[in-house]
Design an enzyme around this catalytic site. Structure first.
Site, mmCIF file in Angstrom:
data_model
loop_
_atom_site.group_PDB
_atom_site.id
_atom_site.type_symbol
_atom_site.label_atom_id
_atom_site.label_comp_id
_atom_site.label_asym_id
_atom_site.label_seq_id
_atom_site.Cartn_x
_atom_site.Cartn_y
_atom_site.Cartn_z
ATOM 1 N N ASN A 19 18.323 -30.543 64.227
ATOM 2 C CA ASN A 19 18.414 -29.839 65.498
ATOM 3 C C ASN A 19 17.282 -28.824 65.649
ATOM 4 O O ASN A 19 16.300 -29.073 66.352
ATOM 5 C CB ASN A 19 19.787 -29.159 65.599
ATOM 6 C CG ASN A 19 20.080 -28.644 66.990
ATOM 7 O OD1 ASN A 19 19.169 -28.436 67.778
ATOM 8 N ND2 ASN A 19 21.341 -28.443 67.287
ATOM 9 N N ASP A 20 17.375 -27.703 64.952
ATOM 10 C CA ASP A 20 16.389 -26.639 65.153
ATOM 11 C C ASP A 20 14.971 -27.090 64.824
ATOM 12 O O ASP A 20 14.011 -26.618 65.434
ATOM 13 C CB ASP A 20 16.750 -25.423 64.291
ATOM 14 C CG ASP A 20 18.060 -24.790 64.745
ATOM 15 O OD1 ASP A 20 18.400 -24.942 65.931
ATOM 16 O OD2 ASP A 20 18.731 -24.170 63.917
#
Lengths: 102, 462
Positions: free
Chosen positions: B387-388
């Site tokens: 994600n990040d």
């Protein structure tokens, strides 16, 4: 017996050289080895077991013995656990060989 | 050199060889070709140092010692053998914490003996105890968080002020311990209690995304603590190994923090959520869902697919399925590569270890710098549980807490497929603009069954 007092200057030299060695030894490590290397260095400071054994070996009162006992248990766990975990991780670095695919 | 004179020549020789083996072992562990030999060398060194220590003149309590060694070794050996690869980071944390605890306990024995007369030795002992105790309780908290035993973050009101006050109090009591009469155990007790509390309080507010850096930092701490207690005991094996690890661990921590573009002081003192100070830029657009069948056909008829694995792949134990899928796609003539962000997963290199476990060859695994330019030429970027590390906000949104962190440019691929458990935000709680992109399709579900389904569809197409 207080024969284990430090000769200050020698200690300082050891500190300096060991610090540079530690820095230099891993200066060019590829990212894939960061975790195994952290684990490996975690194993190496398991040598604290040696210090714990000396502390327990010289302990006299029950309090000293209890503290020394805790130190040895923790130190032994650090060394043994660090070794097993590192060895397991590095066992995967057999190049070109397929895993068991479980 | 009175501090060395207690030891016999045989013990000296053993420590000397052990220290050499530790350094050579660490050196070998920093290259993939020699890494496996490295741990064996270091292991031989450890065995040698331990056996030689039994010969130290004037020691007693051998029965207790053997029992303690047996307990520690058997428990750690068993837990280390049985732990799942995915849970490795927290195991490293807990073993490291034990090392710190051992260093602190050594200092405690020395203080209890009332034998640390010179202020210099007492200072080193207290400093080692402080660092070791912080590493111990901090690592325990890190373990509890990663193991899911504890709520992810726990921020006190005025956290930084509490940290500062507690640090000052601990150092203050530490000074009293050093200057006070040897054998007075009350300040020593307070000192250890404060140091343990400090480690826990420091670690509680730190978010999971920053955990690898923190574990690495505590690893360096333990090394330093071990080195300092080595000076107290006049033991060269502890001094050299401890300081070498302290320095190596510090460098490793810096490398990790740099990869995340977060100064170490920020990680320790400003929790990510607090730093965000709100949502930042609004993300516009909507998430568009796709089926496993569509994903399968998109990849089966692509020229080039880049897989971006993240922690989601690890928790789902999907790495074996992912490799199975990769092999199928390659049979069909698709070029498949893996892109690993330096902090993907919970630790640098964690993903590499998991992929290696599944049998993915190194030639297919690429670093951020090596592969980032290639996303533009890829037909599909398959993001599995990451994600990040693929959030474009890190490039553009100055208000984002991850602004400035180098990311994988998955958004530049023609199509992006995101395999994700649900619609929520990731571990750091930051919205990801990539998921709303026009070229992005979401494939919801646990990574393992989802990839298994893709495999079925790809098989059906050949």
């Amino acid at each position: 017996m207080t024969g284990y007092e430090i000769s200050g200057l020698a200690a300082l030299y050891i500190f300096l050289l060991a610090a540079f060695t530690g820095y230099e030894v891993i200066a060019r490590v590829p990212v894939i080895l960061h975790t195994p290397l952290m684990s490996g260095s975690n194993f190496v400071h398991g040598v604290v077991l040696v210090g714990a054994m000396i502390a327990l070996g010289r302990a006299e009162t029950p309090l000293e013995q209890a503290l020394g006992f805790v130190a040895v248990v923790l130190g032994a766990a650090n060394a043994a656990g660090g070794y097993v975990v590192t060895e397991r991780m590095l066992a995967m670095f057999k190049s070109g060989k397929k895993g068991d695919g479980k | 050199m009175s501090f060395l004179s207690q030891l016999t020549p045989l013990i000296h020789a053993s420590y000397f060889v052990a220290a050499t083996l530790f350094i050579l072992g660490l050196k070998a562990m920093s290259s993939p070709v020699t890494a496996r030999g490295g741990i064996v060398w270091a292991g031989v060194g450890m065995l040698l140092a331990t056996l030689a220590t039994f010969l130290t003149p004037g020691m007693g309590n051998f029965g207790l010692m053997l029992v303690a060694i047996a307990i520690g070794t058997v428990l750690a050996w068993w837990s280390g053998k049985t732990v799942k690869m995915t849970d490795m980071p927290q195991m490293i944390a807990i073993y490291n914490g034990m090392g710190g605890g051992a260093a602190a306990a050594i200092a405690a024995v020395e203080f209890a003996r009332g034998d640390v007369h010179s202020p210099a030795v007492a200072t080193l002992a207290a400093l080692g105890a402080l660092i070791g105790a912080v590493s111990f309780s901090g690592s325990c908290v890190a373990y509890a968080k990663l193991q899911g035993l504890m709520q992810r973050t726990f921020v006190l009101p005025a956290q930084n002020a509490v940290n500062a006050l507690l640090s000052l109090a601990t150092v203050g009591v530490g000074v009293a311990v050093v200057l006070g009469p040897p054998g007075d155990l009350t300040p020593v007790l307070v000192f250890f209690a404060l140091a343990l509390l400090l480690g826990a309080i420091l670690t509680l507010p730190i978010g999971g995304a920053d955990m690898p850096v923190v574990i690495s930092l505590f690893n360096a701490f333990t090394g330093l603590a071990v080195g300092l207690e080595g000076y107290v005991l006049g033991n060269p094996a502890l001094m050299i190994a401890g300081i070498v690890v302290g320095a190596a661990g510090t460098l490793l921590t810096q490398l990790m923090a740099k990869a995340m573009n977060r100064p170490i002081s920020n990680i320790l003192f400003v929790p990510m959520q607090a730093a965000a100070g709100g949502e930042g830029e609004e993300v516009t657009g909507s998430m568009k869902e796709m089926s496993a069948l569509d994903a399968a056909s998109l990849m089966r008829y692509a020229q080039k697919v880049i897989v971006v694995p993240g922690y989601g792949m690890a928790v789902a134990h999907a790495q074996h399925k992912v490799w199975e899928m990769t092999a199928l796609l390659e049979e069909a003539g698709v070029e498949v590569k893996f892109a690993i962000h330096p902090v993907a997963g919970r630790m640098p290199g964690h993903m590499n270890v998991l992929l290696a476990e599944a049998g993915v060859p190194y030639e297919k695994i690429f670093d951020l710098e090596e592969i980032n330019a290639e996303f533009g030429t890829a037909d599909v970027a398959l993001v599995i549980g990451a994600n990040d590390v693929v959030n474009p906000a890190a490039r553009t949104n100055k208000a984002s807490p991850i602004y400035g962190m180098p990311i994988l440019n998955a958004d530049q691929a023609q199509n992006v497929i995101v395999v994700k458990r649900g619609q929520g935000t990731g571990y750091s709680g930051i919205e990801n603009a990539l998921f709303y992109g026009d070229n992005t399709r979401m494939l919801y579900g646990n990574a393992q069954p989802v990839v298994a389904e893709i495999i079925q569809h790809v098989k059906a197409m050949s």
